[in-house]
Design an enzyme around this catalytic site. Structure first.
Site, PDB file in Angstrom:
ATOM      1  N   LYS A   5      16.929 -25.310  -2.199  1.00  0.00           N
ATOM      2  CA  LYS A   5      15.683 -26.085  -2.176  1.00  0.00           C
ATOM      3  C   LYS A   5      15.527 -26.942  -3.434  1.00  0.00           C
ATOM      4  CE  LYS A   5      13.748 -23.384   1.270  1.00  0.00           C
ATOM      5  NZ  LYS A   5      13.029 -23.704   2.490  1.00  0.00           N
ATOM      6  N   ASN A  43       4.181 -16.688  14.118  1.00  0.00           N
ATOM      7  CA  ASN A  43       4.794 -15.500  13.523  1.00  0.00           C
ATOM      8  C   ASN A  43       3.714 -14.605  12.919  1.00  0.00           C
ATOM      9  OD1 ASN A  43       4.357 -16.258  10.652  1.00  0.00           O
ATOM     10  ND2 ASN A  43       5.731 -17.943  11.186  1.00  0.00           N
ATOM     11  N   ASP A  77      10.782 -22.228  11.775  1.00  0.00           N
ATOM     12  CA  ASP A  77      12.009 -23.005  11.571  1.00  0.00           C
ATOM     13  C   ASP A  77      12.220 -24.011  12.696  1.00  0.00           C
ATOM     14  OD1 ASP A  77      12.829 -21.902   9.134  1.00  0.00           O
ATOM     15  OD2 ASP A  77      13.507 -20.087  10.148  1.00  0.00           O
ATOM     16  N   LYS A 101      18.445 -19.657  -2.107  1.00  0.00           N
ATOM     17  CA  LYS A 101      17.325 -20.526  -1.726  1.00  0.00           C
ATOM     18  C   LYS A 101      16.869 -21.398  -2.901  1.00  0.00           C
ATOM     19  CE  LYS A 101      15.413 -18.443   1.681  1.00  0.00           C
ATOM     20  NZ  LYS A 101      14.591 -17.608   2.534  1.00  0.00           N
TER      21      LYS A 101
HETATM   22  O1  C5P Z   1      14.116 -21.713   4.232  1.00  0.00           O
HETATM   23  P1  C5P Z   1      13.178 -20.567   4.176  1.00  0.00           P
HETATM   24  O2  C5P Z   1      12.189 -20.559   5.296  1.00  0.00           O
HETATM   25  O3  C5P Z   1      13.800 -19.235   4.065  1.00  0.00           O
HETATM   26  O4  C5P Z   1      12.383 -20.792   2.800  1.00  0.00           O
HETATM   27  C1  C5P Z   1      11.173 -20.206   2.521  1.00  0.00           C
HETATM   28  C2  C5P Z   1      10.370 -21.087   1.594  1.00  0.00           C
HETATM   29  O5  C5P Z   1      10.410 -22.449   2.017  1.00  0.00           O
HETATM   30  C3  C5P Z   1       8.899 -20.732   1.589  1.00  0.00           C
HETATM   31  O6  C5P Z   1       8.376 -21.107   0.326  1.00  0.00           O
HETATM   32  C4  C5P Z   1       8.333 -21.615   2.687  1.00  0.00           C
HETATM   33  O7  C5P Z   1       6.937 -21.861   2.516  1.00  0.00           O
HETATM   34  C5  C5P Z   1       9.147 -22.868   2.533  1.00  0.00           C
HETATM   35  N1  C5P Z   1       9.408 -23.573   3.800  1.00  0.00           N
HETATM   36  C6  C5P Z   1       8.846 -24.799   4.018  1.00  0.00           C
HETATM   37  N2  C5P Z   1       9.119 -25.473   5.189  1.00  0.00           N
HETATM   38  C7  C5P Z   1       9.937 -24.955   6.109  1.00  0.00           C
HETATM   39  C8  C5P Z   1      10.520 -23.706   5.900  1.00  0.00           C
HETATM   40  C9  C5P Z   1      10.221 -23.036   4.729  1.00  0.00           C
HETATM   41  O8  C5P Z   1       8.086 -25.270   3.175  1.00  0.00           O
HETATM   42  N3  C5P Z   1      10.178 -25.618   7.208  1.00  0.00           N
END
Ligand code: C5P
Length: 410
Positions: free
Chosen positions: A350, A213, A282, A346
């Protein structure tokens, strides 16, 4: 470009071939908006002229304690009283010996002795031949000068002007500038270990291709740098980016999300703060091919199946260390719209105490950004600024929450 705005630096040059680097250093400090007053020993004037240093600093250079330009004829007092810091670069072995003894028979050492120790820090950038550097006399002098309150910035290693190779070269001007800027930052994270993820991940399709990305890693590198400036011991787990590692930061390079998870989990047990700035993919191709996938001439494209990647932040946040309050976790949310709503969701999903929202297309690859801090108490906007300025504020906000010195923002 104003990391030294409002700072007045006395740049002292003692005799050594590294004086040629002091010209660049002076220029770099001026570019960062410092005012620079150059003071040179007679030996330094053998290596570079006061004319060069005056032109670069835009101020007359001082070299004699009998300089009659000062109305009171006391340049050693006047110059040292107005400085925010005195930086000796290069600092020769002889100049160290002079500092050790409190010698005061020429302007530069006299000025160092006359400085108000509590208000005007003295920073030294040693420069000498490797044998001189390793000599017990130099090492002994250095230990005593440190004990007397000077800050020794270390030396570089490598090829020396004398033709020998080893420790003792003066640090490069860019390194010295980074150290000087860091010196002035508030030390809010001393004794803490900070773990940062940064950049994109790269998910292989085959040995040649992959999915990634637009994340440049700039925000995460700025966060790592700011934490280091604040005195933390920092490990930066970096996806594929072409950025210079901030000074003093330990860097672990990774490719895929799985590798980033492994590297992060290896570091997390000793970390006090985890800041997840990485834009982790993702999904990954479920079964990457071991060989390059070839076109077969049929016009049919291969169909890729995807598997979901592990969530690194959530995994760390659910670990024992984070749940017992020993590891403070911070996430980033890159969104295109409804920043507050998504950031709040989020935060809960998380299970972390702080999330930093930003608008994806406004940050990827840029040198500046704007942030929105969201925690259980409310939101706080950090208006558009350079990523390093924002990172410094973020580090201060994290420290404030760790030390609970000030009520939460809201
Ligand atoms: O779930 P999302 O990608 O939107 O969340 C973003 C946050 O989660 C960021 O801090 C990113 O570094 C972390 N993240 C992660 N591992 C993933 C996806 C996101 O640590 N697989």
């Amino acid at each position: 470009m104003n990391d030294l705005a409002g700072k007045h630096i006395v740049l002292g040059l003692s005799g050594g071939i590294a004086c040629y680097k002091a010209a660049d250093l002076c220029r770099a400090m001026v570019k960062e908006s410092a005012t620079v007053q150059v003071v040179m020993t007679q030996a330094a004037e053998q290596f570079i002229t006061p004319v060069t240093m005056q032109a670069l600093s835009n101020r007359p250079v001082y070299g004699s304690q009998w300089d009659a330009r000062e109305p009171n004829n006391m340049p050693h007092i006047n110059l040292s009283r107005e400085a925010d810091a005195i930086l000796i670069a290069p600092c020769s072995a002889d100049f160290m010996a002079r500092l050790l003894h409190g010698s005061a028979d020429e302007l530069l050492s006299l000025m160092c002795l006359a400085r108000p120790v509590a208000q005007v820090p003295l920073l030294l950038a040693p420069a000498m031949n490797r044998e001189m550097w390793a000599h017990p006399a130099t090492q002994r002098n250095m230990a005593q000068i440190s004990a007397d309150g000077a800050h020794i910035l270390g030396v570089g290693s490598g090829f020396q002007a004398c033709g020998e190779t080893g420790d003792g070269r003066m640090l490069e001007p860019a390194e010295l500038l980074e150290d000087l800027v860091a010196f002035f930052q508030p030390k809010t994270m001393v004794g803490l270990r900070v773990l940062v993820t940064a950049g994109p991940t790269f998910e292989p399709i085959d040995p040649i291709r992959g999915i990634t990305n637009h994340s440049s890693g700039k925000m995460g590198f700025a966060v790592a740098k700011a934490a280091r400036e604040a005195g933390a011991q920092v490990t930066l787990v970096a996806g594929p980016v072409s950025l210079t590692t901030p000074r003093g930061v330990e860097r672990v390079d990774v490719g895929s999300a799985q590798q980033m998870l492994d590297a992060t989990l290896a570091q997390a047990p000793s970390a006090d703060v985890f800041i997840a700035t990485a834009a982790v993919a993702d999904w990954r191709p479920a079964s990457p091919s071991g060989q390059k996938i070839k076109k077969d001439g049929s016009g049919r494209a291969p169909v890729l199946a995807f598997a979901e990647n592990p969530d690194i932040l959530a995994t760390v946040a659910q670990g024992e260390r984070a749940r017992s309050g020993q590891l403070f976790c911070v996430g980033f949310a890159a969104e295109t719209h409804d920043l507050v709503t998504h950031a709040r969701a989020k935060l809960a999903r998380k299970g972390i105490p702080l999330i930093v929202g930003n608008i994806g297309p406004l940050t990827f690859g840029e040198d500046d950004n704007q942030l929105l801090l969201v925690d259980q108490f409310g939101t706080q906007e950090l208006p558009r600024a350079s990523k390093i300025a924002l990172a410094r504020t973020l580090v201060a906000e994290i420290s404030r929450r760790l030390h609970r010195t000030v009520p939460p923002a809201g």
